[in-house]
Motif scaffolding. Structure first.
Motif, PDB file in Angstrom:
ATOM      1  N   GLU A 252       0.834  -1.196   0.000  1.00 15.05           N
ATOM      2  CA  GLU A 252       0.000   0.000   0.000  1.00 15.05           C
ATOM      3  C   GLU A 252       0.870   1.248   0.000  1.00 15.05           C
ATOM      4  OE1 GLU A 252      -2.636  -0.195   3.290  1.00 15.05           O
ATOM      5  OE2 GLU A 252      -3.750  -1.923   2.528  1.00 15.05           O
ATOM      6  N   GLU A 253       0.326   2.308  -0.556  1.00 16.76           N
ATOM      7  CA  GLU A 253       1.047   3.567  -0.639  1.00 16.76           C
ATOM      8  C   GLU A 253       1.113   4.230   0.732  1.00 16.76           C
ATOM      9  OE1 GLU A 253       0.994   7.605  -3.426  1.00 16.76           O
ATOM     10  OE2 GLU A 253      -0.721   6.219  -3.384  1.00 16.76           O
ATOM     11  N   THR A 254       2.258   4.814   1.050  1.00 16.67           N
ATOM     12  CA  THR A 254       2.437   5.535   2.299  1.00 16.67           C
ATOM     13  C   THR A 254       3.041   6.910   1.967  1.00 16.67           C
ATOM     14  OG1 THR A 254       4.618   4.530   2.617  1.00 16.67           O
ATOM     15  CG2 THR A 254       2.742   3.437   3.655  1.00 16.67           C
ATOM     16  N   MET A 255       3.567   7.582   2.977  1.00 16.11           N
ATOM     17  CA  MET A 255       4.165   8.895   2.783  1.00 16.11           C
ATOM     18  C   MET A 255       5.638   8.856   3.166  1.00 16.11           C
ATOM     19  SD  MET A 255       1.148  11.371   4.289  1.00 16.11           S
ATOM     20  CE  MET A 255       2.015  12.875   3.877  1.00 16.11           C
ATOM     21  N   GLY A 256       6.452   9.582   2.407  1.00 17.75           N
ATOM     22  CA  GLY A 256       7.870   9.669   2.703  1.00 17.75           C
ATOM     23  C   GLY A 256       8.185  10.844   3.612  1.00 17.75           C
ATOM     24  N   TYR A 257       9.461  11.015   3.892  1.00 17.01           N
ATOM     25  CA  TYR A 257       9.926  12.054   4.816  1.00 17.01           C
ATOM     26  C   TYR A 257       9.427  13.436   4.406  1.00 17.01           C
ATOM     27  CZ  TYR A 257      13.180  15.013   7.451  1.00 17.01           C
ATOM     28  OH  TYR A 257      13.724  15.963   8.274  1.00 17.01           O
ATOM     29  N   TRP A 258       9.641  13.813   3.141  1.00 19.20           N
ATOM     30  CA  TRP A 258       9.282  15.152   2.712  1.00 19.20           C
ATOM     31  C   TRP A 258       7.795  15.288   2.451  1.00 19.20           C
ATOM     32  CZ3 TRP A 258      12.050  18.957   3.988  1.00 19.20           C
ATOM     33  CH2 TRP A 258      13.437  18.852   4.056  1.00 19.20           C
ATOM     34  N   GLU A 259       7.105  14.211   2.145  1.00 14.56           N
ATOM     35  CA  GLU A 259       5.660  14.286   1.958  1.00 14.56           C
ATOM     36  C   GLU A 259       4.970  14.699   3.264  1.00 14.56           C
ATOM     37  OE1 GLU A 259       7.047  13.406  -1.453  1.00 14.56           O
ATOM     38  OE2 GLU A 259       7.532  12.042   0.184  1.00 14.56           O
ATOM     39  N   HIS A 260       5.527  14.263   4.387  1.00 10.95           N
ATOM     40  CA  HIS A 260       4.971  14.665   5.682  1.00 10.95           C
ATOM     41  C   HIS A 260       5.123  16.168   5.905  1.00 10.95           C
ATOM     42  CE1 HIS A 260       3.770  10.851   7.443  1.00 10.95           C
ATOM     43  NE2 HIS A 260       4.879  10.302   6.998  1.00 10.95           N
ATOM     44  N   ARG A 261       6.021  16.800   5.164  1.00 10.21           N
ATOM     45  CA  ARG A 261       6.250  18.243   5.308  1.00 10.21           C
ATOM     46  C   ARG A 261       5.671  19.034   4.133  1.00 10.21           C
ATOM     47  NH1 ARG A 261      11.316  20.197   8.762  1.00 10.21           N
ATOM     48  NH2 ARG A 261      10.655  19.178  10.675  1.00 10.21           N
ATOM     49  N   GLY A 262       4.813  18.386   3.368  1.00 10.88           N
ATOM     50  CA  GLY A 262       4.076  19.117   2.341  1.00 10.88           C
ATOM     51  C   GLY A 262       4.704  19.136   0.965  1.00 10.88           C
ATOM     52  N   TRP A 263       5.797  18.379   0.753  1.00  8.71           N
ATOM     53  CA  TRP A 263       6.427  18.318  -0.560  1.00  8.71           C
ATOM     54  C   TRP A 263       5.963  17.056  -1.280  1.00  8.71           C
ATOM     55  CZ3 TRP A 263      10.020  21.959  -2.459  1.00  8.71           C
ATOM     56  CH2 TRP A 263      10.364  22.956  -1.556  1.00  8.71           C
ATOM     57  N   HIS A 264       6.033  17.082  -2.610  1.00 10.33           N
ATOM     58  CA  HIS A 264       5.627  15.920  -3.408  1.00 10.33           C
ATOM     59  C   HIS A 264       6.626  15.711  -4.543  1.00 10.33           C
ATOM     60  CE1 HIS A 264       1.823  15.774  -1.232  1.00 10.33           C
ATOM     61  NE2 HIS A 264       1.726  17.078  -1.417  1.00 10.33           N
ATOM     62  N   GLY A 265       7.869  15.517  -4.175  1.00 12.12           N
ATOM     63  CA  GLY A 265       8.928  15.383  -5.169  1.00 12.12           C
ATOM     64  C   GLY A 265       9.257  13.963  -5.547  1.00 12.12           C
ATOM     65  N   THR A 266       8.265  13.074  -5.508  1.00  7.19           N
ATOM     66  CA  THR A 266       8.536  11.682  -5.847  1.00  7.19           C
ATOM     67  C   THR A 266       8.255  11.372  -7.312  1.00  7.19           C
ATOM     68  OG1 THR A 266       6.299  11.099  -5.115  1.00  7.19           O
ATOM     69  CG2 THR A 266       8.074  10.876  -3.506  1.00  7.19           C
TER      70      THR A 266
END
Length: 513
Positions: A388-402
């Motif tokens: 399942e999809e989760t969130m990375g380190y920067w996604e928790h801080r509002g970035w979406h650079g994946t």
């Protein structure tokens, strides 16, 4: 009746010299720790730096990345150093108060040369050492902190003994404070002199090591030959590769102890050490990386020749059963993205013909073609497959650079050639889509011409250089834009880096004078 301002001042004033000397002891303890271990994880500032970065508000982090850039990291590190000095200084304060015949509660038991002086030195040394050990778990770091704090304590005692009997110098005299501060600055300066700044320089990419494999020598020479001859423009292989990390102190991972685990939703979990990777066929790739926080015409875009093992070989052996993957680094960083993006990736352990530098993820880092730099995890320790999809380190801080990078043309060099002639140049990058053209306008966007492009380097994820020469009589606006290899135009709408990378066309006003 509440105390008056004068009463408050009278209460606070006796504590000012002990506090000043204690802070000096804290600075000296930081300097002693640095002298002992350098800018490594055992450095006493490291855990405080991690705390500062982890607990900084997201809005502040965004400003640091998008406005301050590399300066933001430096300010965070200076903040961590100041906090560490304060923490170690607070630990040293009880001993310092004894040494300085502090306020009456402790002053009554202290005279220079008495037993309490020895107690003060011991307390002022041992407590900072204990705090340093609690923060780092490193005997060497805590010993260095003890030495630094102890030096300040001894200098304070020595100046007190020399000044004894001098009516102009009381127990709170400036000489002790100045001596303590001088000792602290001296010990810190010694640490910087011996250890340097902690940032290691990497040899120029075209200074090819003699023991480099023939394939590496050939590729680097080809990159040198294909670089455009533009004064001031960085060649096709970067001479100063950018560095962005979540902390200011890089992990120091011993390659002999390093392992890489493949875990999670896989048919068969596996673990590899560095020797295992070295037995596998090595592959060389030119790969460009761009940080998602890079400004439109920023400098967080670079290229190197990387060597390592294709990730596919390890994934096939593990048999992934999920569609997402989380890469974990030794610095605590992690990022999640679709597994399909990792299949063509590389586990790099060499850079430009040399062992991968610590600053760039030694002993092994991940390279994921065509995606923002944040998913190219350094100091890689684990590949975790998830269903399942989760969130990375920067996604928790509002970035979406994946996701895949945006196409960009950078205008990095403007040369005045004389007689009304100008040369503009830069680099262009479009991830795995490749660069098909760079177009330049010298009249503010009314007309466009194709720029000269450097000959492509081998690889699917590599930038190209561009240059354009023209004549102009007065001040004018130069605009540059790129097209992918399939002809798709770079996004014209201007937008900042957050959340998923900067967009827009780079422009610059050129003045003939």
């Amino acid at each position: 009746m509440s105390p008056t301002r004068k009463q408050w001042a009278a209460r606070v004033r006796p504590w000012l010299p002990p506090i000043a000397v204690a802070l000096a002891a804290g600075l000296a303890a930081v300097g002693g720790s640095y002298l002992s271990v350098g800018r490594r994880p055992a450095f006493v500032v490291t855990p405080i730096d991690r705390f500062v970065i982890t607990h900084s508000p997201d809005a502040l982090v965004t400003v640091a990345i998008t406005v301050l850039g590399p300066l933001g990291h430096r300010l965070a590190f200076l903040t961590a150093i100041a906090l560490t000095c304060a923490v170690l200084g607070l630990a040293a304060l009880p001993g310092v108060a004894i040494l300085l015949d502090g306020p009456p509660v402790v002053g009554a038991i202290s005279r220079p040369g008495s037993v309490s002086t020895a107690v003060g030195v011991l307390v002022g040394t041992a407590l900072p050492a204990a705090v340093a050990f609690g923060l780092t778990g490193s005997p060497a770091s805590s010993a260095g902190a003890a030495a630094g704090a102890g030096l300040v304590a001894l200098v304070t005692v020595g100046i007190g003994l020399l000044a004894e009997g001098d009516a102009a110098v009381d127990s709170f005299g400036r000489r002790r404070v100045l001596g303590a501060v001088g000792a602290a600055i001296g010990s810190s300066a010694l640490g910087l002199f011996v250890r340097g700044t902690g940032t290691t320089s990497f040899p120029p990419p075209f200074d090819i090591p003699e023991d480099a494999r023939p394939a590496v020598q050939t590729l680097l020479e080809r990159a040198n030959d294909r670089s455009l001859a533009v004064e001031g423009l960085e060649p096709l292989v970067s001479t100063n590769f950018y560095q962005v990390d979540i902390g200011n102190v890089d992990p120091a991972v011993d390659r002999e102890e390093w392992t890489l685990s493949i875990t999670g939703a896989v048919a068969e979990a596996a673990e590899y050490d560095f020797a295992d990777l070295e037995t596998m066929a090595i592959e060389d790739r030119f790969v460009t990386l761009r940080c998602v926080g890079d400004q439109l015409n920023g400098r967080q875009l670079d290229t190197a020749l990387w060597s390592g093992v294709p990730v596919r070989k390890l994934l096939e052996a593990a048999g992934p059963e999920g569609n997402y993957v989380v890469l974990h680094g030794a610095d605590g960083y992690y990022n999640e993205f679709p597994l399909e993006a990792l299949w063509p990736g590389l586990l790099a352990y060499r850079m430009n013909g040399r062992s991968l530098p610590r600053a760039h993820g030694a002993p092994v880092r991940a390279l994921v073609p065509g995606h923002w730099g944040e998913i190219n995890v350094k100091w890689l320790t684990e590949i975790e497959v998830r269903e399942e999809e989760t969130m990375g380190y920067w996604e928790h801080r509002g970035w979406h650079g994946t996701g895949p990078v945006h196409t960009v043309a950078k205008l990095w060099q403007t040369n005045h050639l004389g007689s009304g002639r100008f040369e503009v140049a830069g680099h262009a990058y479009a991830g795995t889509r490749g660069i098909g053209a760079v177009e330049v306008s010298t009249d503010g966007g009314d007309t466009w011409d194709d720029a000269e492009l450097s000959e492509p380097l081998p690889g699917d994820d590599v930038w190209r250089q561009w240059r354009y020469e023209y004549g102009a009589a007065g001040s004018h606006e130069v605009i540059v834009r790129a097209r992918d290899a399939d002809g798709t135009l770079q996004i014209p709408e201007t937008d900042g880096p957050k959340p998923d990378g900067a967009t827009g066309w780079v422009s610059e006003t050129v003045d003939p004078r």
